[in-house]
Structure formats: C-alpha cells, structure tokens
Design a protein around this motif. Structure first.
Motif, short mmCIF file in Angstrom:
data_model
loop_
_atom_site.label_atom_id
_atom_site.label_comp_id
_atom_site.label_asym_id
_atom_site.label_seq_id
_atom_site.Cartn_x
_atom_site.Cartn_y
_atom_site.Cartn_z
N LEU A 134 0.88 -1.28 -0.06
CA LEU A 134 0.13 -0.14 -0.23
C LEU A 134 0.96 1.24 0.01
CD1 LEU A 134 -2.94 -0.89 2.46
CD2 LEU A 134 -3.15 -0.34 0.16
N LEU A 135 1.85 1.38 0.89
CA LEU A 135 2.88 2.45 0.93
C LEU A 135 3.47 2.74 -0.15
CD1 LEU A 135 4.26 2.80 4.56
CD2 LEU A 135 2.98 4.71 3.29
N TYR B 194 2.96 1.85 -3.34
CA TYR B 194 2.07 2.06 -4.42
C TYR B 194 1.94 3.64 -4.31
CZ TYR B 194 -2.38 3.44 -6.58
OH TYR B 194 -3.25 4.16 -7.29
N GLY B 195 1.68 4.23 -3.02
CA GLY B 195 1.37 5.34 -2.80
C GLY B 195 2.75 6.38 -2.99
N GLN C 255 3.63 6.44 -6.80
CA GLN C 255 2.60 7.30 -7.59
C GLN C 255 3.22 8.70 -7.33
OE1 GLN C 255 0.27 6.69 -9.71
NE2 GLN C 255 0.54 4.62 -9.56
N THR C 256 3.29 9.26 -6.03
CA THR C 256 3.94 10.35 -5.51
C THR C 256 5.14 10.94 -6.06
OG1 THR C 256 2.46 9.95 -3.53
CG2 THR C 256 4.07 12.00 -3.63
N THR D 41 4.56 11.98 -9.80
CA THR D 41 3.78 13.32 -9.69
C THR D 41 5.00 14.31 -9.36
OG1 THR D 41 2.01 12.49 -8.94
CG2 THR D 41 2.09 14.92 -8.83
N ALA D 42 5.86 14.19 -8.37
CA ALA D 42 6.88 15.10 -7.86
C ALA D 42 7.97 15.12 -8.76
CB ALA D 42 7.39 14.47 -6.39
N LEU E 247 -3.14 4.03 7.25
CA LEU E 247 -3.12 4.17 5.89
C LEU E 247 -4.67 4.42 5.45
CD1 LEU E 247 -0.73 1.50 4.81
CD2 LEU E 247 -0.77 3.63 4.27
N GLY F 202 0.80 8.74 4.57
CA GLY F 202 0.90 7.73 3.53
C GLY F 202 -0.47 7.67 2.95
N MET G 260 -1.56 9.63 0.26
CA MET G 260 -0.54 9.49 -1.08
C MET G 260 -0.93 8.13 -1.72
SD MET G 260 3.17 10.34 0.50
CE MET G 260 3.92 9.13 -0.53
N VAL G 261 -1.87 7.24 -1.11
CA VAL G 261 -2.31 5.98 -1.60
C VAL G 261 -3.79 6.52 -2.19
CG1 VAL G 261 -3.27 3.73 -1.11
CG2 VAL G 261 -1.23 4.50 -0.06
N PRO H 159 -3.94 9.03 -6.01
CA PRO H 159 -3.89 8.28 -7.16
C PRO H 159 -5.04 7.21 -7.37
CG PRO H 159 -1.93 7.65 -5.91
CD PRO H 159 -2.75 8.67 -5.21
N LEU H 160 -5.08 6.59 -6.41
CA LEU H 160 -6.14 5.41 -6.22
C LEU H 160 -7.34 6.03 -6.86
CD1 LEU H 160 -6.73 2.53 -5.94
CD2 LEU H 160 -7.12 2.98 -3.40
N GLN I 267 -7.66 6.73 -10.37
CA GLN I 267 -7.95 5.71 -11.30
C GLN I 267 -9.10 4.92 -11.16
OE1 GLN I 267 -4.10 3.51 -9.90
NE2 GLN I 267 -2.86 4.89 -11.01
N ILE J 170 -9.37 -3.53 4.91
CA ILE J 170 -7.99 -3.33 5.21
C ILE J 170 -7.91 -3.39 6.81
CG2 ILE J 170 -5.99 -2.08 5.09
CD1 ILE J 170 -6.87 -1.70 2.04
N ALA K 246 2.16 21.18 -9.14
CA ALA K 246 1.39 19.76 -8.63
C ALA K 246 2.71 18.89 -8.39
CB ALA K 246 0.47 18.93 -9.79
N GLY L 186 3.25 17.30 -4.59
CA GLY L 186 3.61 15.74 -4.36
C GLY L 186 4.89 15.50 -3.45
N SER M 50 4.42 16.12 0.23
CA SER M 50 3.77 15.17 0.66
C SER M 50 4.85 13.91 1.24
CB SER M 50 2.87 14.23 -0.23
OG SER M 50 1.88 14.98 -0.70
#
Lengths: 43, 473
Positions: A25-26, A28-29, A32-33, A36-37, B32, B159, B162-163, B166-167, B170, B207, B297, B301, B304
């Motif tokens: 999970l982390l 993936y985040g 993706q970040t 973007t960054a 999370l 975090g 951050m998940v 994008p999730l 999508q 989860i 943008a 990110g 974050s």
C-alpha cells in the motif's frame, strides 16, 4: 515476562503477510507520488 | 454478542511469544485507510459539478470531518483506553466505512446534507477513534522506542493520502471512461462518484479488519527482552509515574503541549494550504510564473513525501535526542527556515523547495512525536485518552492556519497576480507563531506528584524504576 518465549503457531507467516500488505500500500502511494513529484523537475 | 465480547480488551491480551512487530502493521492498516481524509481534493471538482454547489459548500465536508476527528478523539479517548485497541479499531472501521456508504447514498440521491452526515460526521468519528486507537498500544509494546513506534503508525496517516489520491483518480477513470484525471477541468459523473465511495468504503473496511485481527495488548508486566525499565527513569523529563487523562488536563504542562502542537500545525498548514499557488507566485516575473501548473503539482507531491518521511525520521530521532530537544528543533529551526523562505525564498526554485520540504517534514514530525512526548510526561496509563484531548489543537490549527495565510493574501491582491512580497507578512507571522510554540515547549515541566496515580507494586516498570516520578531538565 519478555520476548523470546515460544512463539504462537503461524506467526512467521502472519508477520510476512502483514508487512507485505502495508509495504504494498505504502509503496504504491510513494511510487505514484514520486511520479507526480518528478514533474517539478521536468516541467 | 460473542463477536463484540471477542473485541474486548481482556480477550485481546497477547499470548506468550507474540511478536510486537505485528502491532505496527496493524496500526498502519488503520492509519493508511483513514489518511484518505487528506485526499478529498481529488474528487472535489466532480462533487461541485454533481451538486451544482459552491467550493465552500463542498469544502465544508472536509472541515466537518476534521472537526469531528478532534471532537471524537477528545471525547472518545477514555473509552478507547478502557475498551482496548481491537474494539476501538473495529468501531473506527464501521464508522469510516459507514461514512463512505452514507456519503454514496447522498451523492446518488443528490442530497448534500447526507454527504455532510455521512463522510463528515459519521466518517469523522471513525477518523478520530481510528487515529488514537493504536497509539497507546504501540507505546506499551515499544517502551524502549515509543517515538519509532508512533512514528511508523502516524507516518501511515500521511501515506494514506498518497495512496488514496492516485487510487481515487484511477478508480474514477475506471468507472467513468469520459473522465480524464490529467485534465484539471474534467469531472467524473455522479454514478462514478457513488461507485468510488462504495469501493473505498468496502475496501477500507476490509483492510482495517486486518488491523483488528492482528492487534493485541501486551500482558501485564511484559517488557522487551533485554530492556531495563530503570533506563526510563534515567532520561530527563521522562516519568515512571501514571497520570490519568482527567488529571493531565489540570496541569499547565498539558496546555503548554497543546500550544506546541497548535503552533507547529498552524505553521505547517500555512504552507500546505497554499503550496501549489505559492510556488507559482514566488517565481512570477512580469505577471507570468516560471513554474508551470504541472510543476506546482509536482511540488505538492514532493511536500507529501517530506511530510510522511518527517513523521518517521524525526519521531525515531526523538528516541535518541529526547522529546523536548526535538521540538526545539521543529520550532526553533522552523523559525529560521520560515524567515529564510520569506526573505530569500524567491532566489532559486531549489532553495524554495528545500526550505518548504524541511518545514513540512517538521510539521509531520510534530504530529508523530507528540504521543511519545505525552508518554514521557504523563506515563503510559491513559496516554491514548490524553492524546485524544490534545488533538483538539489540530482542529483549532486547521481553522487558524488557513485563516492567517488567506487573511494576509486576500489583503495583498487577487490570486494569480501575487508575488513573493505578498507572502512575507503571512510568513513572518508564522515565525511569530513558531516563537510562541518554542517558548511553550521551554515551559514544559514534569507533572507534580499530586497528580500521579497510586503506585502498583506489581508493575515492574514502576517497581524497578522507583516511584519518584520524572526528572526535569
């Protein structure tokens, strides 16, 4: 009482599954970040 | 009833040999999920279009959730402490998931008040209970490294956004093929929003159940192998006594810590709130910014990542250098960084990004270190409940931070025309806010003995270290 006594059955697998789940999970985040960054440096 | 009984604290006691390293992922599973709260901007435009409502009317959903977070953490903290982490996590998961489902119903029937009630009120209660539910348990499992333990969990909250960002993009693209997340003006359909809320509600519930399943409280008297409880008493400003939540709020130290958290969060929100327009405004020449919207943008990110990384890095560092010194760093060096940002931040983009990034890492670090600071000052007895009460500082800062920054900027001109000069009054005000927090941190003292709970001789931590309480610096 402390760590180091006999371990409950299946604990090793439980540990692996737990950490893999949160890492996925982390991860993936974070990925993706980071994508973007990266735009900060490419645009 | 058997299910609810299985959630009770007494049925959650770890068997001998249970690994404490199962607790951080259990805590992360919750944090999370609830960290999604900071990703609501992803579908904000779509909600505005769907309801035909104003920015403010939709923004209120998030505000209600954050206010409910603070209130439920403050009011429910003692219940969380009494009921144990498993029941608290379960209740949190139910509220959080129900919040999404009621919100989905509101979107489907075009009744905005149902979204306020669902995501805002019901979900907000899930946020507050979920945020504090693993904190006390982690501290009890990691008496030797409380900063590391709480840093890991609260890193998950950072975090989570951050998940979810994008999730959510999508998922919206999946449910509505006409929606293009790369185009800022593109909006998703109402049915896609409903599907998104239902998917997130169900997914997060599952989860969080993983955390419910794995979390345990240590047996009475448990301690990590090779750890000497007497070492706790040897550190400055670390107590071996127990202070109840009711007594904690009677002490000046609790309120000094409230001010510390309030100031640290207010200053951080000052940048977070304006991150994207701020970097564009700082590098505006002749009316045109040299920083593109896409690059801005990217800056958000990057912030974050600093925010999340700071939660783990600085909180872990606090185990080594101590809680009071690390807050002196957050607030003292934060003042220098803010002043530098205001004075010469527009000299180079790299300098601006570096300064803002470190400031945001201190913002995250402040959140993650505060539970361990509370443990040091008030002991482990009701640290979760005390933490819940302290989180009202977060809610207050969530109002004060944007008010300060927007109040100054509104007086400087219209958005899209501002330059670095327009930000200086607001940034120097934040230096003053951090200075107040710095002084409050200096005033933090050990809790007087009259507020301590009676010593239980069976408790090896107290028995081993003596009951004289903490030593001040």
């Amino acid at each position: 009482m402390s760590e180091g006594t006999s371990k409950p059955a299946g604990q090793g697998i439980r540990l692996i599954v737990s950490w893999v789940l949160v890492a996925a999970l982390l991860g993936y985040g974070v990925i993706q970040t980071v994508i973007t960054a990266a735009k900060l440096f490419t645009h | 009833m058997a299910l609810l009984s299985a959630l009770d604290r007494q049925h959650t006691i770890a068997p001998p040999g249970y690994s404490r390293w199962l607790i951080p992922p259990a805590a992360l599973a919750v944090h999370l999920c609830i960290g999604q709260a900071y990703a609501t901007s992803v579908y904000k435009t779509s909600l505005i279009s769907h309801f035909g409502a104003s920015q403010t009317a939709i923004g209120v959903i998030f505000s209600i959730a954050i206010v409910m977070l603070g209130l439920s953490a403050a009011v429910g903290g003692t219940w969380v402490e009494r009921s144990g982490p498993r029941k608290a996590m379960f209740v949190s998961a139910c509220f959080w998931a129900a919040g999404f489902l009621v919100g989905a119903l509101g979107i489907a029937t075009k009744q905005l008040w149902l979204v306020y009630l669902g995501y805002g009120v019901i979900g907000g209660i899930g946020l507050g209970i979920g945020y504090i539910s693993p904190v006390s348990t982690l501290i009890k499992w990691f008496p030797d490294r409380p900063g590391l333990a709480t840093g890991m969990a609260i890193m998950g909250f950072g975090g989570g956004a951050m998940v979810a960002s994008p999730l959510s993009r999508q998922l919206l693209s999946f449910y509505d093929p006409n929606y293009d997340p790369a185009v800022s003006s593109s909006v998703a359909s109402g049915s896609a929003l409903v599907s998104l809320f239902v998917t997130l509600g169900v997914g997060y519930f599952l989860i969080m159940m993983f955390g419910v399943f794995n979390v345990r409280v240590p047996q009475e008297g448990w301690k990590p192998e090779g750890w000497d409880p007497a070492s706790v008493a040897a550190k400055p400003l670390v107590t071996t006594a127990s202070v109840s939540a009711a007594n904690a709020i009677k002490t000046p130290t609790f309120w000094f810590l409230w001010v510390v958290l309030f100031c640290n969060v207010t200053a951080g929100i000052g940048i977070l709130e304006q991150a994207s327009p701020m970097i564009q405004d700082f590098f505006r020449e002749n009316g045109t910014s040299t920083v593109t919207v896409a690059a801005a943008a990217g800056f958000v990110g990057l912030l974050s990542l600093f925010n999340m990384g700071g939660r783990f890095l600085w909180s872990t560092t606090s185990d080594i250098i101590g809680r009071k010194p690390i807050y002196m760093l957050y607030l003292g060096l934060g003042m220098v960084l803010y002043a530098t940002l205001a004075a010469v931040g527009n000299a180079a983009t790299a300098l601006f990004v570096l300064l803002a990034g470190v400031i945001l890492s201190f913002y995250g670090g402040g959140f993650a270190t505060i539970p361990a600071y509370l443990r040091d000052i008030f002991g482990t007895y009701q640290v979760g409940a005390i933490h819940g009460r302290l989180l009202t500082a977060w809610s207050a800062a969530g109002v004060a931070g944007p008010l300060i920054i927007n109040g100054f900027l509104d007086a400087q001109g219209k958005p899209g025309t501002l330059t670095a000069d327009a930000y200086r009054p607001a940034l120097f005000t934040m230096v003053g806010v951090l200075a107040i927090g710095f002084i409050a941190n200096l005033l933090v003292r050990a809790v007087p003995e009259k507020y301590h709970e009676p010593v239980k001789p069976a408790d090896p931590v107290l028995a081993g270290a003596g009951a004289e309480g903490s030593k001040d610096v």
